[in-house]
Scaffold this motif. Structure first.
Motif, PDB file in Angstrom:
ATOM      1  N   GLU A  14       0.838  -1.218   0.000  1.00  0.00           N
ATOM      2  CA  GLU A  14       0.000   0.000   0.000  1.00  0.00           C
ATOM      3  C   GLU A  14       0.860   1.250   0.000  1.00  0.00           C
ATOM      4  OE1 GLU A  14      -3.570  -1.492  -0.625  1.00  0.00           O
ATOM      5  OE2 GLU A  14      -3.237   0.656  -0.315  1.00  0.00           O
ATOM      6  N   VAL A  15       1.992   1.191   0.728  1.00  0.00           N
ATOM      7  CA  VAL A  15       2.893   2.346   0.755  1.00  0.00           C
ATOM      8  C   VAL A  15       3.423   2.598  -0.663  1.00  0.00           C
ATOM      9  CG1 VAL A  15       5.010   3.316   1.724  1.00  0.00           C
ATOM     10  CG2 VAL A  15       3.554   1.887   3.159  1.00  0.00           C
ATOM     11  N   VAL A  16       3.855   1.525  -1.326  1.00  0.00           N
ATOM     12  CA  VAL A  16       4.378   1.673  -2.694  1.00  0.00           C
ATOM     13  C   VAL A  16       3.313   2.293  -3.597  1.00  0.00           C
ATOM     14  CG1 VAL A  16       5.197   0.424  -4.743  1.00  0.00           C
ATOM     15  CG2 VAL A  16       6.014  -0.242  -2.485  1.00  0.00           C
ATOM     16  N   LYS A  17       2.119   1.711  -3.565  1.00  0.00           N
ATOM     17  CA  LYS A  17       1.056   2.190  -4.464  1.00  0.00           C
ATOM     18  C   LYS A  17       0.716   3.645  -4.181  1.00  0.00           C
ATOM     19  CE  LYS A  17      -1.171  -2.234  -4.635  1.00  0.00           C
ATOM     20  NZ  LYS A  17      -2.258  -2.928  -3.966  1.00  0.00           N
ATOM     21  N   SER A  18       0.609   4.003  -2.887  1.00  0.00           N
ATOM     22  CA  SER A  18       0.239   5.388  -2.537  1.00  0.00           C
ATOM     23  C   SER A  18       1.311   6.364  -2.979  1.00  0.00           C
ATOM     24  CB  SER A  18       0.046   5.535  -1.022  1.00  0.00           C
ATOM     25  OG  SER A  18      -0.959   4.686  -0.574  1.00  0.00           O
ATOM     26  N   LEU A  19       2.582   6.005  -2.778  1.00  0.00           N
ATOM     27  CA  LEU A  19       3.657   6.921  -3.172  1.00  0.00           C
ATOM     28  C   LEU A  19       3.704   7.081  -4.688  1.00  0.00           C
ATOM     29  CD1 LEU A  19       6.545   5.849  -0.731  1.00  0.00           C
ATOM     30  CD2 LEU A  19       5.232   7.981  -0.659  1.00  0.00           C
ATOM     31  N   LEU A  20       3.555   5.967  -5.415  1.00  0.00           N
ATOM     32  CA  LEU A  20       3.563   6.055  -6.884  1.00  0.00           C
ATOM     33  C   LEU A  20       2.390   6.903  -7.372  1.00  0.00           C
ATOM     34  CD1 LEU A  20       4.483   2.386  -7.945  1.00  0.00           C
ATOM     35  CD2 LEU A  20       5.959   4.406  -8.076  1.00  0.00           C
ATOM     36  N   ALA A  21       1.238   6.731  -6.719  1.00  0.00           N
ATOM     37  CA  ALA A  21       0.048   7.508  -7.124  1.00  0.00           C
ATOM     38  C   ALA A  21       0.273   8.999  -6.914  1.00  0.00           C
ATOM     39  CB  ALA A  21      -1.172   7.041  -6.338  1.00  0.00           C
ATOM     40  N   LYS A  22       1.163   9.329  -5.979  1.00  0.00           N
ATOM     41  CA  LYS A  22       1.456  10.753  -5.736  1.00  0.00           C
ATOM     42  C   LYS A  22       2.656  11.223  -6.565  1.00  0.00           C
ATOM     43  CE  LYS A  22      -0.683  11.223  -1.241  1.00  0.00           C
ATOM     44  NZ  LYS A  22      -1.002   9.964  -0.533  1.00  0.00           N
ATOM     45  N   GLY A  23       3.077  10.401  -7.525  1.00  0.00           N
ATOM     46  CA  GLY A  23       4.129  10.815  -8.457  1.00  0.00           C
ATOM     47  C   GLY A  23       5.536  10.699  -7.889  1.00  0.00           C
ATOM     48  N   GLN A  24       5.691   9.952  -6.788  1.00  0.00           N
ATOM     49  CA  GLN A  24       7.016   9.834  -6.165  1.00  0.00           C
ATOM     50  C   GLN A  24       7.803   8.664  -6.772  1.00  0.00           C
ATOM     51  OE1 GLN A  24       8.021  12.135  -3.994  1.00  0.00           O
ATOM     52  NE2 GLN A  24       6.013  13.117  -4.177  1.00  0.00           N
ATOM     53  N   LYS A  25       9.134   8.756  -6.675  1.00  0.00           N
ATOM     54  CA  LYS A  25       9.988   7.642  -7.093  1.00  0.00           C
ATOM     55  C   LYS A  25      10.103   6.662  -5.931  1.00  0.00           C
ATOM     56  CE  LYS A  25      12.872   9.831 -10.526  1.00  0.00           C
ATOM     57  NZ  LYS A  25      14.116  10.523 -10.765  1.00  0.00           N
ATOM     58  N   VAL A  26       9.991   5.382  -6.222  1.00  0.00           N
ATOM     59  CA  VAL A  26       9.973   4.361  -5.164  1.00  0.00           C
ATOM     60  C   VAL A  26      10.923   3.222  -5.513  1.00  0.00           C
ATOM     61  CG1 VAL A  26       8.556   2.688  -3.918  1.00  0.00           C
ATOM     62  CG2 VAL A  26       7.567   4.879  -4.596  1.00  0.00           C
ATOM     63  N   ARG A  27      11.756   2.855  -4.540  1.00  0.00           N
ATOM     64  CA  ARG A  27      12.591   1.649  -4.643  1.00  0.00           C
ATOM     65  C   ARG A  27      11.947   0.611  -3.728  1.00  0.00           C
ATOM     66  NH1 ARG A  27      18.269   3.456  -3.636  1.00  0.00           N
ATOM     67  NH2 ARG A  27      18.123   4.087  -5.823  1.00  0.00           N
TER      68      ARG A  27
END
Ligand SMILES: NC(=O)c1ccc[n+]([C@@H]2O[C@H](COP(=O)([O-])OP(=O)(O)OC[C@H]3O[C@@H](n4cnc5c(N)ncnc54)[C@H](OP(=O)(O)O)[C@@H]3O)[C@@H](O)[C@H]2O)c1
Length: 300
Positions: A14-27
């Motif tokens: 959920e953290v990954v999905k939420s951050l990506l939805a906000k346009g953030q880069k995620v590792r």
């Protein structure tokens, strides 16, 4: 860049999905490239590492804005606390060596206690260890009892015709859907408005007893007579072992249940808008429990 550990898990996904939805880069960190693939397809960068590997984690954490940390459960470990300590040391070492400035960390109600809370003692140790990392601003999300824990009831109902477990039938517990933890963690990672060492409890939509949980399930699966039975440890121990839990994990879970039942392990904050999260148990049951229960019933 944000790093998310346990990226394929309940909260991390959920953290990954939420951050990506906000346009953030995620590792996204996990042990298998294949399991990370759905998150790569959504735009995350995959990083394969075991959370006991401090050198690999140091590489993953270098130059990042912030990290989401969680201690992965290892229910089959012969020495659960030993495994937790190993991962805790590696996480803290990597955070220190990579000079990470911000971490949001999944913890639990009861992590204020040094002992007698079963696996949650590992979260106490995680908090204490990270508190000793110089220059780290850390927010501990002390979550209530996961609604996902009640998924085991799908099999228990099929096998026994009732819900059952070690908890007192009338014990009010703050129950939270893990998606709400992920959303709160992502929000904290975006805002980065915490300093030094802070804790925040996440208590779900409302407190519920196992009797109330059972009534909600009963309505959703049209079994109006469904009842909850609190079972003695001697009855539960072989059942837990049969489910693949190690003897050590079984003992720890029964210790935790005893501490919840006695009120020794509990939320410390008054319920408020800040620690209350949106997903009700009714919603969780319709969206998550019922499909699983129907799947099991059809397979039986
Ligand atoms: N259950 C509750 O009521 C409750 C309440 C409060 C707090 N908690 C805490 O919540 C945490 C669990 O969070 P969660 O439910 O989000 O986790 P989860 O769904 O169990 O996911 C953990 C993820 O970690 C990865 N993982 C496991 N072992 C690993 C290892 N050795 N190295 C690297 N990655 C590993 C796994 O992904 P891969 O297999 O893809 O690597 C897995 O998807 C625990 O610390 C627990 O104490 C639980």
């Amino acid at each position: 860049m944000y790093v998310v550990t346990g990226a394929t898990g309940n909260t991390g996904s959920e953290v990954v999905k939420s951050l990506l939805a906000k346009g953030q880069k995620v590792r996204a960190v996990g042990r298998s490239l294949e399991r990370l693939q759905p998150y790569v397809a959504e735009g995350a960068e995959a990083f394969v590492a075991d959370l006991s590997d401090a050198a690999a984690l140091t590489q993953a954490f270098k130059g990042i804005q912030a990290v989401y940390l969680m201690l992965p459960p290892n229910v089959a470990a012969p020495d659960v606390r030993g495994h937790q300590s190993l991962v805790t040391t590696a996480l803290a070492t990597a955070v220190r060596q990579a000079a990470v400035k911000y971490a949001v960390v999944l913890s639990s109600i009861g992590a204020d206690k040094e002992e007698k809370t079963g696996p949650v003692v590992g979260l106490y140790e995680l908090e204490q260890t990270l508190n000793s990392v110089p220059g780290l601003n850390v927010l501990y999300l002390r979550a209530g009892y996961f609604m996902e824990n009640t998924m085991a009831q799908a099999g228990i109902i099929s096998a026994m015709g009732k819900t059952a477990g070690p908890l007192r039938a009338d014990l009010k517990l703050p129950m939270i859907a893990t998606r709400d933890i992920g959303a709160a963690a992502a929000e904290a990672l975006i805002k980065l408005d915490f300093k030094d060492h802070q804790t925040r409890e996440l208590l779900g939509q409302r407190d519920l007893t196992m009797n109330e949980v059972t009534a909600i399930i009963a309505k959703a699966i049209s079994r109006p007579d469904l009842q909850y039975a609190q079972l003695p440890d001697a009855h539960l121990r072989p059942a837990f072992l049969q489910m693949g839990l190690s003897a050590d994990m079984t003992d720890l879970l029964l210790e935790m249940a005893g501490s919840l039942n006695s009120g020794y392990m509990k939320a410390l904050e008054e319920r408020s808008a800040r620690n209350t999260t949106p997903t009700s148990y009714e919603t969780f049951v319709v969206e998550e429990f019922v499909p699983t229960f129907k799947g099991k019933s059809q397979a039986a």
